[in-house]
Design an enzyme around this catalytic site. Structure first.
Site, PDB file in Angstrom:
ATOM      1  N   SER A   9      15.582   0.090 -29.472  1.00 35.51           N
ATOM      2  CA  SER A   9      16.202  -1.209 -29.754  1.00 35.51           C
ATOM      3  C   SER A   9      15.408  -2.341 -29.112  1.00 35.51           C
ATOM      4  O   SER A   9      15.580  -3.493 -29.492  1.00 35.51           O
ATOM      5  CB  SER A   9      17.628  -1.225 -29.203  1.00 35.51           C
ATOM      6  OG  SER A   9      17.580  -1.080 -27.794  1.00 35.51           O
ATOM      7  N   CYS A  72      15.293   6.186 -28.078  1.00 34.56           N
ATOM      8  CA  CYS A  72      16.553   5.484 -27.872  1.00 34.56           C
ATOM      9  C   CYS A  72      17.682   6.513 -27.983  1.00 34.56           C
ATOM     10  O   CYS A  72      17.803   7.183 -29.022  1.00 34.56           O
ATOM     11  CB  CYS A  72      16.691   4.418 -28.958  1.00 34.56           C
ATOM     12  SG  CYS A  72      18.278   3.575 -28.969  1.00 34.56           S
ATOM     13  N   GLU A 155      16.663  -6.020 -20.999  1.00 34.73           N
ATOM     14  CA  GLU A 155      15.907  -6.592 -22.122  1.00 34.73           C
ATOM     15  C   GLU A 155      15.495  -8.029 -21.805  1.00 34.73           C
ATOM     16  O   GLU A 155      14.398  -8.459 -22.109  1.00 34.73           O
ATOM     17  CB  GLU A 155      16.834  -6.551 -23.349  1.00 34.73           C
ATOM     18  CG  GLU A 155      16.209  -6.811 -24.678  1.00 34.73           C
ATOM     19  CD  GLU A 155      15.268  -5.719 -25.141  1.00 34.73           C
ATOM     20  OE1 GLU A 155      15.443  -4.544 -24.796  1.00 34.73           O
ATOM     21  OE2 GLU A 155      14.316  -6.070 -25.840  1.00 34.73           O
ATOM     22  N   HIS A 190      16.508   2.261 -21.415  1.00 36.11           N
ATOM     23  CA  HIS A 190      16.308   1.036 -20.641  1.00 36.11           C
ATOM     24  C   HIS A 190      16.518   1.270 -19.133  1.00 36.11           C
ATOM     25  O   HIS A 190      15.920   0.578 -18.307  1.00 36.11           O
ATOM     26  CB  HIS A 190      17.306  -0.056 -21.073  1.00 36.11           C
ATOM     27  CG  HIS A 190      16.929  -0.791 -22.324  1.00 36.11           C
ATOM     28  ND1 HIS A 190      16.978  -0.205 -23.570  1.00 36.11           N
ATOM     29  CD2 HIS A 190      16.521  -2.078 -22.527  1.00 36.11           C
ATOM     30  CE1 HIS A 190      16.616  -1.109 -24.491  1.00 36.11           C
ATOM     31  NE2 HIS A 190      16.328  -2.243 -23.873  1.00 36.11           N
TER      32      HIS A 190
HETATM   33  N1  DGL Z   1      17.537   2.062 -25.033  1.00 32.44           N
HETATM   34  C1  DGL Z   1      18.590   2.457 -25.888  1.00 32.44           C
HETATM   35  C2  DGL Z   1      19.217   3.773 -25.501  1.00 32.44           C
HETATM   36  O1  DGL Z   1      18.500   4.619 -25.005  1.00 32.44           O
HETATM   37  C3  DGL Z   1      19.542   1.437 -26.413  1.00 32.44           C
HETATM   38  C4  DGL Z   1      20.109   0.432 -25.500  1.00 32.44           C
HETATM   39  C5  DGL Z   1      20.794  -0.624 -26.324  1.00 32.44           C
HETATM   40  O2  DGL Z   1      20.115  -1.232 -27.142  1.00 32.44           O
HETATM   41  O3  DGL Z   1      22.013  -0.797 -26.176  1.00 32.44           O
HETATM   42  O4  DGL Z   1      20.362   4.024 -25.717  1.00 32.44           O
END
Ligand code: DGL
Length: 266
Positions: A9, A72, A155, A190
């Site tokens: 994302s 993700c 982010e 993240h």
């Molecule tokens: N980095 C993503 C994950 O591993 C998504 C985080 C998001 O966009 O809410 O879930």
């Protein structure tokens, strides 16, 4: 030379790209941050499936990728089945919260899981959790905490909000845990970029677990690469549907990459 597409994302999947670059020198990586649509964690299944499909189609069409890494957890939980159905010939590696390695190493058997609401509410996650709870060698207890806003703060490099949210969610884990947690799973790509803050709040007795290295090894397997084909990593190509400069900055800050990023409309 093999080409692997990687998407998230936003900037979070850079934590997976870091492991991929270390594990697979000699492979060309094309990274897409879907930052214009981040965060995914509070979006619907239909929205996440649509975004995942558009990005994958672009990676296949423009870069003729040999494999895809869905870097993700949320997109893996909600969209990987439909991606696999739409691209039956493309090897696709997903990312799942590392419950299994955590269950294999935890001594206290109380394991915290930090992830997005989308991941924690998914059927895929429920299956993984139930399976481990019923098959682990000794009973294991997962304390699951959705972290609304945390991926978004990472982010945006908003350190103050990151600190406040980490404090809040660590406290929530402690309030819920019926015993001492010795392991916390970072179930969103993240979160490794907030690992310093989380480690400080959780203390030295708690191990943080993420999946970057395991995903990189799995990618090596699907590409049928047995040994590094080169010792020097190639510089990945970076694309963002949001602000390319923010992606390039994050890649520089976290991976030491000196490269620019391009705008992608997909
Ligand atoms: N980095 C993503 C994950 O591993 C998504 C985080 C998001 O966009 O809410 O879930």
């Amino acid at each position: 030379m093999k080409t692997v597409g990687v998407f998230d994302s936003g900037v979070g999947g850079l934590s997976v790209l870091r492991a991929l670059l270390a594990e697979l020198p000699g492979v060309r990586f094309v990274y897409v941050a879907d930052s214009a649509y981040a965060p995914y964690g509070e979006r619907t299944v239909a929205e996440i499936t649509d975004r995942s499909e558009r990005i994958t189609a672009w990676l296949c069409r423009i870069h003729q990728i040999d494999a895809l890494v869905v870097a993700c957890n949320t997109a893996t939980a909600l969209a990987i089945d439909s991606l696999r159905a739409a691209h039956p010939d493309l090897p696709i590696v997903g990312v799942e919260p590392a419950l299994k390695p955590a269950a294999a190493t935890s001594h206290t058997r109380h394991i915290g899981v930090l992830a997005t609401r989308g991941t924690l509410n998914s059927e895929r996650f429920a299956r993984l959790r139930t399976q481990l709870e019923s098959t682990a060698s000794s009973p294991v207890h997962f304390i699951c905490q959705p972290c609304d806003g945390l991926a978004d703060a990472i982010e945006r490099s908003d350190l103050q909000t990151q600190q406040a949210l980490c404090e809040h969610y660590v406290q929530a884990l402690r309030d819920e845990a019926p015993g001492d947690m010795d392991t916390v799973v970072l179930g969103c790509t993240h979160y490794p970029f907030a690992a310093g803050v989380l480690a400080q709040l959780l203390g030295p007795d708690v191990v943080l677990v993420d999946t970057g290295v395991a995903v990189a090894r799995r990618t090596r397997d699907v590409l049928n690469l047995s040994a590094p084909t080169s010792t020097k990593s190639t510089t990945p190509m970076l694309f963002s549907t949001g602000d390319p400069a923010a992606l390039a900055l994050a890649a520089h800050r976290w991976l030491g990459l000196q490269t620019h990023a391009e705008k992608l409309v997909a």
